[in-house]
Design a protein around this motif. Sequence first.
Motif, mmCIF file in Angstrom:
data_model
loop_
_atom_site.group_PDB
_atom_site.id
_atom_site.type_symbol
_atom_site.label_atom_id
_atom_site.label_comp_id
_atom_site.label_asym_id
_atom_site.label_seq_id
_atom_site.Cartn_x
_atom_site.Cartn_y
_atom_site.Cartn_z
ATOM 1 N N SER A 198 -21.681 -10.504 -39.506
ATOM 2 C CA SER A 198 -22.857 -10.709 -38.735
ATOM 3 C C SER A 198 -22.283 -11.556 -37.485
ATOM 4 O O SER A 198 -21.396 -12.206 -37.854
ATOM 5 C CB SER A 198 -23.909 -11.688 -39.267
ATOM 6 N N LEU A 199 -23.055 -11.353 -36.217
ATOM 7 C CA LEU A 199 -22.822 -12.046 -35.146
ATOM 8 C C LEU A 199 -23.571 -13.346 -35.305
ATOM 9 O O LEU A 199 -23.328 -14.232 -34.130
ATOM 10 C CB LEU A 199 -23.022 -11.208 -33.607
ATOM 11 N N PHE A 200 -24.568 -13.554 -36.026
ATOM 12 C CA PHE A 200 -25.269 -14.727 -36.027
ATOM 13 C C PHE A 200 -25.881 -15.217 -34.849
ATOM 14 O O PHE A 200 -26.145 -16.332 -34.400
ATOM 15 C CB PHE A 200 -24.260 -15.872 -36.525
ATOM 16 N N ILE A 201 -26.413 -14.049 -33.894
ATOM 17 C CA ILE A 201 -26.871 -14.545 -32.798
ATOM 18 C C ILE A 201 -28.332 -15.468 -33.007
ATOM 19 O O ILE A 201 -28.611 -16.188 -32.204
ATOM 20 C CB ILE A 201 -27.193 -13.148 -32.182
ATOM 21 N N GLU A 202 -28.997 -14.916 -34.078
ATOM 22 C CA GLU A 202 -30.128 -15.621 -34.278
ATOM 23 C C GLU A 202 -30.121 -17.149 -34.396
ATOM 24 O O GLU A 202 -30.876 -17.971 -33.951
ATOM 25 C CB GLU A 202 -30.978 -15.113 -35.488
ATOM 26 N N ASP A 203 -29.036 -17.447 -35.089
ATOM 27 C CA ASP A 203 -28.576 -19.020 -35.435
ATOM 28 C C ASP A 203 -28.197 -19.604 -34.266
ATOM 29 O O ASP A 203 -28.420 -20.677 -33.830
ATOM 30 C CB ASP A 203 -27.807 -19.081 -36.504
ATOM 31 N N LEU A 204 -26.980 -18.893 -33.691
ATOM 32 C CA LEU A 204 -26.444 -19.408 -32.461
ATOM 33 C C LEU A 204 -27.380 -19.730 -31.357
ATOM 34 O O LEU A 204 -26.997 -20.449 -30.400
ATOM 35 C CB LEU A 204 -25.237 -18.494 -31.963
ATOM 36 N N SER A 205 -28.312 -18.804 -31.045
ATOM 37 C CA SER A 205 -29.349 -18.867 -30.034
ATOM 38 C C SER A 205 -30.082 -20.433 -30.068
ATOM 39 O O SER A 205 -30.685 -20.515 -28.988
ATOM 40 C CB SER A 205 -30.178 -17.705 -30.086
ATOM 41 N N ASN A 206 -30.094 -21.114 -31.203
ATOM 42 C CA ASN A 206 -30.810 -22.206 -31.227
ATOM 43 C C ASN A 206 -30.080 -23.535 -31.236
ATOM 44 O O ASN A 206 -30.428 -24.653 -31.296
ATOM 45 C CB ASN A 206 -31.342 -22.312 -32.644
ATOM 46 N N LYS A 207 -28.603 -23.307 -30.728
ATOM 47 C CA LYS A 207 -27.651 -24.244 -30.986
ATOM 48 C C LYS A 207 -27.434 -24.739 -29.381
ATOM 49 O O LYS A 207 -27.524 -24.039 -28.605
ATOM 50 C CB LYS A 207 -26.504 -23.877 -31.473
ATOM 51 N N SER A 208 -27.246 -26.128 -29.346
ATOM 52 C CA SER A 208 -26.866 -26.689 -28.051
ATOM 53 C C SER A 208 -25.458 -26.466 -27.483
ATOM 54 O O SER A 208 -24.305 -25.907 -28.433
ATOM 55 C CB SER A 208 -26.872 -28.203 -28.144
ATOM 56 N N PRO A 209 -25.345 -26.274 -26.260
ATOM 57 C CA PRO A 209 -23.719 -26.073 -25.809
ATOM 58 C C PRO A 209 -22.706 -26.908 -26.380
ATOM 59 O O PRO A 209 -22.917 -28.088 -26.679
ATOM 60 C CB PRO A 209 -23.646 -26.240 -24.397
ATOM 61 N N PHE A 210 -21.443 -26.386 -26.493
ATOM 62 C CA PHE A 210 -20.452 -27.231 -27.177
ATOM 63 C C PHE A 210 -20.101 -28.132 -25.693
ATOM 64 O O PHE A 210 -20.524 -28.171 -24.681
ATOM 65 C CB PHE A 210 -19.209 -26.283 -27.002
ATOM 66 N N SER A 211 -19.665 -29.445 -26.102
ATOM 67 C CA SER A 211 -19.581 -30.475 -25.295
ATOM 68 C C SER A 211 -18.065 -30.509 -24.826
ATOM 69 O O SER A 211 -16.963 -29.809 -24.865
ATOM 70 C CB SER A 211 -19.603 -32.154 -25.953
ATOM 71 N N ASP A 212 -18.231 -31.134 -23.344
ATOM 72 C CA ASP A 212 -16.704 -31.316 -22.764
ATOM 73 C C ASP A 212 -15.901 -32.191 -23.564
ATOM 74 O O ASP A 212 -14.775 -32.336 -23.463
ATOM 75 C CB ASP A 212 -16.971 -32.033 -21.381
ATOM 76 N N GLU A 213 -16.598 -33.147 -24.233
ATOM 77 C CA GLU A 213 -15.694 -34.354 -25.092
ATOM 78 C C GLU A 213 -15.017 -33.615 -26.268
ATOM 79 O O GLU A 213 -13.898 -34.126 -26.747
ATOM 80 C CB GLU A 213 -16.576 -35.266 -25.542
ATOM 81 N N GLY A 214 -15.727 -32.582 -26.881
ATOM 82 C CA GLY A 214 -15.172 -31.943 -28.010
ATOM 83 C C GLY A 214 -14.442 -30.793 -27.648
ATOM 84 O O GLY A 214 -13.334 -30.628 -27.222
ATOM 85 N N PHE A 215 -15.365 -29.697 -27.818
ATOM 86 C CA PHE A 215 -14.552 -28.202 -27.150
ATOM 87 C C PHE A 215 -13.876 -28.294 -25.810
ATOM 88 O O PHE A 215 -12.722 -27.779 -25.833
ATOM 89 C CB PHE A 215 -15.540 -27.178 -27.177
ATOM 90 N N GLY A 216 -14.463 -28.801 -24.842
ATOM 91 C CA GLY A 216 -13.805 -28.909 -23.702
ATOM 92 C C GLY A 216 -12.528 -29.671 -23.257
ATOM 93 O O GLY A 216 -11.741 -29.478 -22.516
#
Length: 264
Positions: free
Chosen positions: A184-202
Amino acid sequence: MDVSKQKSAHIVLVHGACQGSWCWYKLKPRLEAAGHYVTALDMSASGINPRRLDDVRTFAEYTRPLLEFMDSIPQNEKVVLVGHSLGGLNISLAMEKHPEKISVAVFVCALLPDTKHGPSYVLDQYVERTPPEEWLDAKLLPIGTLEDPLTSMSFGPKYVSDKLYQLCSPQDVALANALMRPSSLFIEDLSNKSPFSDEGFGSVRRVYVVCTQDMAIPVSFQRWQIENCEVDEVKELENADHMPMISTPQELCQCLLEIVKKYS
């Protein structure tokens, strides 16, 4: 670049949708022969992981094997994360949660999110930019409920041979058709998630490996993602399709060895 005398690194390989750790079978021994420790993981309901897709309702659940692996790494150790295709989102989630444990994250013709939009943004853009006829015999089918939606994805033989493995041997195409599982691409779940952070991912150094013969995630979309999310370096594999670990394993190995030497 001379990679013969570099220090040993721990490289973690994360596959794309419908694939499994088996897809790294040509690359893993090459990296190990160069002196590195390599872990290839199966995401939930992938490869030989025992879970069923029906029981994996969120992207975090799908990514659990990688997240548990990252939890197990001591605080004073770092790994090199390599994500292929959808695996780019898996390693991004690990980057968000454990940035201090990652020396560099490598996106191999992968989905690359940013810190401005939700994690489903690149998926939405990909689906929007892909005409229906380009999906060939791939299937997207609803398997969830109205209250808990989920869409499965499976690749038919024509999509595998014409879009994913077009530069691979007939034997590897047959192997893929035998081993791939619905995902699955899990678009339904991922569409409800906040952006990744500059402090973490970034905060994690990022390298993107462009595969110029990719028919599944076209070069134009790969380059759009790079423009959308700044990376530390861009490398190219000239004769690689969507599965460079199978079609051009030696070239991908050399590319990764150069990245490891520079960043880890």
